[in-house]
Scaffold this active site. Structure first.
Site, PDB file in Angstrom:
ATOM      1  N   CYS A   1      68.565  36.172  60.749  1.00  0.00           N
ATOM      2  CA  CYS A   1      69.560  37.339  60.572  1.00  0.00           C
ATOM      3  C   CYS A   1      68.730  38.679  60.730  1.00  0.00           C
ATOM      4  O   CYS A   1      67.768  38.909  59.715  1.00  0.00           O
ATOM      5  CB  CYS A   1      70.073  37.138  59.099  1.00  0.00           C
ATOM      6  SG  CYS A   1      70.963  38.435  58.501  1.00  0.00           S
TER       7      CYS A   1
ATOM      8  N   CYS B   1      68.874  40.660  57.425  1.00  0.00           N
ATOM      9  CA  CYS B   1      68.237  40.207  56.501  1.00  0.00           C
ATOM     10  C   CYS B   1      66.569  40.736  56.539  1.00  0.00           C
ATOM     11  O   CYS B   1      65.809  40.967  55.653  1.00  0.00           O
ATOM     12  CB  CYS B   1      68.152  38.658  56.284  1.00  0.00           C
ATOM     13  SG  CYS B   1      69.750  37.907  56.084  1.00  0.00           S
TER      14      CYS B   1
END
Length: 181
Positions: free
Chosen positions: A72, A75
């Site tokens: 991600c 993230c």
């Protein structure tokens, strides 16, 4: 005759400059690799440094619970900020990091309706959900919420930013070291 003697000298100088440039680029990449891959390494370490969620919800401390994935990009972008917050607050607040690609956390993913990552849930000392952040968040917003959490504020808010990664569903429920959920 003089031009003939200059040609080998120019070729030698050109080769030396080329080798020097290649060496500088290589050394630069080696030195910068930690900066380029810092957030990925932080995400990998989150799972290892995480408090077990079962313990976190029973030890009478507020809890910061983040659902993330190593693939991600959002993230990865938030990882250095979250790491800084963890270092600052970990004495007073549990920090739990659950990788959505790990099937052992499926019950938590369903329980907290995770459908986008990163998702951060903040809980009070009694395990009551206080705030949910979905998507990319500014450090100051999470910091303020953590400060409120230490003071046991009683709000239940959901903050959604449209910059998040959707969880990839594993349609055939097969998990291997190469699968990503």
């Amino acid at each position: 005759m003089q031009s003939e003697s200059r040609e080998p000298l120019l070729k030698t100088n050109f080769k030396a400059i080329l080798v020097l440039l290649i060496a500088i680029v290589f050394i630069g990449l080696v030195l910068l690799r930690n900066l380029l891959f810092e957030s990925t390494l932080l995400l990998k370490s989150f799972g290892e440094l995480s408090v077990n969620p079962e313990i976190a919800f029973k030890n009478n401390k507020p809890t910061f619970l983040e659902f993330y994935a190593e693939w991600c990009e959002v993230c990865k972008d938030m990882a250095p900020k979250v790491s800084t917050l963890k270092e600052e607050y970990e004495k007073d607040i549990n920090f739990v990091f659950l990788n959505v690609d790990n099937q052992k956390w499926d019950n938590y993913i369903r329980k907290f309706n995770v459908n986008g990552i990163p998702q951060v849930n903040l809980f009070d000392r009694k395990g009551n959900l206080i705030s949910t952040f979905i998507g990319k968040q500014e450090e100051i917003k999470i910091r303020e919420s953590l400060a409120d959490l230490k003071g046991e504020s009683k709000s239940n808010e959901e903050i959604i930013n449209d910059e998040f990664s959707a969880i990839k569903q594993n349609k055939n429920n097969e998990v291997s070291p190469r699968s990503h959920g």
